[in-house]
Structure formats: structure tokens, C-alpha cells
Enzyme design. Structure first.
Site, PDB file in Angstrom:
ATOM      1  N   CYS A   1     128.875 118.487  38.734  1.00 49.22           N
ATOM      2  CA  CYS A   1     128.122 118.587  37.483  1.00 49.22           C
ATOM      3  C   CYS A   1     127.456 119.935  37.207  1.00 49.22           C
ATOM      4  CB  CYS A   1     127.049 117.505  37.447  1.00 49.22           C
ATOM      5  SG  CYS A   1     127.674 115.827  37.624  1.00 49.22           S
TER       6      CYS A   1
ATOM      7  N   HIS B   1     120.189 119.011  34.485  1.00 46.38           N
ATOM      8  CA  HIS B   1     120.699 119.150  35.861  1.00 46.38           C
ATOM      9  C   HIS B   1     120.966 120.606  36.250  1.00 46.38           C
ATOM     10  CE1 HIS B   1     123.488 117.196  39.140  1.00 46.38           C
ATOM     11  NE2 HIS B   1     122.254 117.405  39.587  1.00 46.38           N
TER      12      HIS B   1
END
Length: 330
Positions: free
Chosen positions: A99, A169
Site C-alpha cells: 500500500c 497510510h
């Protein structure tokens, strides 16, 4: 008037003709040259630059849409319709199979190695580099540095208002969206998976990720994908008179696999007696994403913004092994 929606997905497939190779510099130059042409496709005068809506889905498998060949499994009519209105990429690749670095690359236009950001930041230690690994861990920053220029920062001088809604993130507090040029941050913070997909979006017993501090509870039981879309629609409505950049980064379809019970039951019945290689809850989560992409597109139509908006749909990397199948790829 020509639609300015465009469509892409992080996918890879073989074609009979080899596409010409482009360097990053050539690609950026071509993209910069194309934006004014897209805006002027239906009108000669350019009153303002186009709006940009970048929809990023987390861990969506490269084939897990009807328009990529799995209509027998997944029901994605809104995304499929978007694909017919623009370009559908068949040799697009995520910059990294996890990610954080793939998102950093997407937002900056730089390869993860150049960013010194090659791992997902909240999966350090044994999960990332096992003790018996022969890989020497790189000297990563584990956050997106302030000196890197994001899309939001690049667009700000042109008068854009920018919102990051959903997963971020890309660093601890101090490196969140508002620290990288975004005017609005809803639900973006350090961690990449939600503690729960249902309001109040909490899992108190989970010490490392008990809640989403940038998303307040609104209606108990509400589904996270629906909530992020509500927030996105509000942003579009409030900024329809200005050029805007919406980075709608759904937490779905990342684990934990959770979806409304009626949708899970629908796919349980649909998959009965079939070996699809797809988890029923995951399939329900994909349909929920499609429903909400449809809501965003309907909003652009309702506000008469569709012809002045570039829409890009992308996945940050391939599907999770336990949720779907990336075959015939690894």
C-alpha cells in the site's frame, strides 16, 4: 460535448501489439500537454481548469470488475459504464505490491526507490522482514517527506481546492494529508486498514489501531464506504464553483472483510456450488464500491460538472490472496 472522464485500473494483460515505451519525463510532458486539450474538447474557451477526481481502491484484484472479464462473478455496472466513457488501460502497473509506497508513487509521480519509501509503514518487523530473510532492509524514511511535491501541492497554484477522503497510510501525524497540500482531510491517518467498516469504526481491544481519529461517528451501523462517499459528495457540492481535486481513497476492499449482511447473503447464494476463487464478503465489498462510484458520477451529472471533470479509477495494487485470485498472474 465530449466526456472528459477517463478510466484506468492497475492491471496487466498481454496485447498483440507492443505499446511504445515512454520515459517518465515523456509521460509527464504528454500528460501536461493533454490536459488543456481535454478541457477544450467541447468548448473553445477555457474558463477554468478541469476538476480531477482520483478514485483509489485498496487491494482490488486486477480482474475483479466486469469490464476486466469477471462479470460472471462481480457486479460493477457503474464502473463498467465509466470504462465505456473513456480509456480502459490494459497494461497499467502499480509501482509496488503493497500500500504505502504505491500511494506515495501515485501522489508524487516518483518511483518508490527514489522516494526511499519501499514498504508499507505499519507492517514493520517480522511481518515485513522475517528473521531468516536474506534481504537487507533498505534505509527507508517510512513516511512521505515534506520536500516531495504531491498532486495537491502541484495543483494549488492553479487555484485548486483539494480533499483527501479515505485512506492515507503515508506517515505518522505531521505527515498526514493536511501536511502535504490537501485543504481537507477526512478519515486519513497513519494506519491503512480500518478497525471496522461499521460506525463507530472502532475496535477498542486492538491497541495498535483502535479507531480512526480523523473520522467522527455519525450513525451507528453506517458502512464506511457509504460514509466516505457522503463526505466526497459534500466536498464536490461545496466547491463546485472552483476547480477541485478529490482524492477519494476507499479503505475497501482491504481487510477486514466486512460488508452489509444482505449483500454477503446475495453472493453466498450466487457462488453456491461454484469454485470462483473469490470470498463472498469480498465480492460484496466490490459491489459496494461500485454503488458508491455510481453516486459520485451521478453527483457530477446532477451538478453539470461531468463534462469538466477528469475521473480516474485505479487500484493501489493487486488483490489479497485469501480474498480473491490474481491468476494467471502471481
Amino acid at each position: 460535448m465530449q466526456r472528459t472522464r477517463s478510466f484506468s485500473c492497475a492491471s496487466s494483460s498481454q496485447r498483440q501489439e507492443r505499446a511504445p515505451a515512454f520515459s517518465r519525463r515523456q509521460f509527464l510532458a504528454a500528460a501536461a500537454a493533454a490536459l488543456p486539450a481535454i478541457r477544450l474538447a467541447g468548448a473553445q474557451e477555457a474558463k477554468r481548469p478541469p476538476n480531477v477526481v482520483l478514485i483509489l481502491v485498496d487491494d482490488l484484484g486486477w480482474r475483479d470488475l466486469g469490464c476486466y472479464g469477471r462479470g460472471d462473478v462481480f457486479e460493477t455496472p457503474n464502473i463498467d459504464r465509466l470504462a465505456t466513457q473513456g480509456m480502459r488501460f490494459t497494461q497499467a502497473y502499480a509501482n509496488c505490491p503493497v500500500c504505502s509506497p504505491s500511494r506515495a508513487a501515485l501522489l508524487t509521480g516518483k518511483d518508490p526507490a527514489r522516494l526511499h519509501f519501499t514498504g508499507h509503514i505499519t507492517a514493520i518487523g517480522k511481518h515485513r522482514y522475517p528473521d531468516d530473510s536474506r534481504i537487507i532492509p533498505p534505509d527507508d524514511y517510512m513516511y512521505l517527506r515534506h520536500e516531495e511535491v504531491t498532486l495537491a501541492e502541484a495543483l494549488k497554484p492553479a487555484g485548486y481546492v483539494s480533499a483527501s477522503i479515505g485512506k492515507w497510510h503515508l506517515g505518522e501525524q505531521g505527515f498526514w494529508p493536511e501536511d502535504h497540500g490537501f485543504d481537507v482531510n477526512v478519515a486519513g491517518w497513519t494506519h491503512g486498514s480500518p478497525p471496522s467498516y461499521f460506525d463507530p469504526y472502532e475496535k477498542p481491544e486492538q491497541e495498535w489501531n483502535p479507531s480512526i481519529p480523523t473520522l467522527a461517528s455519525r450513525e451507528p451501523g453506517e458502512y464506511l464506504t457509504d460514509r466516505l462517499t457522503d463526505e466526497s459528495i459534500s466536498f464536490i457540492e461545496q466547491n463546485q464553483e472552483n476547480p477541485f481535486f478529490l482524492y477519494l481513497s476507499y479503505y475497501a476492499v482491504h481487510t477486514p472483510l466486512q460488508a452489509p449482511a444482505e449483500l454477503v447473503e446475495k453472493y453466498t447464494r450466487k457462488f453456491e456450488g461454484r469454485d470462483t476463487g473469490v470470498d463472498t464478503t469480498y465480492a460484496a465489498m466490490v459491489e459496494k464500491v461500485d454503488q458508491n462510484v455510481g453516486r459520485v458520477l451521478e453527483t457530477l451529472d446532477r451538478l453539470d460538472l461531468a463534462d469538466d471533470t477528469i475521473v480516474v479509477f485505479f487500484s493501489d495494487n493487486g488483490g489479497e490472496e485469501d480474498a480473491t485470485t490474481n491468476a494467471p498472474l502471481r
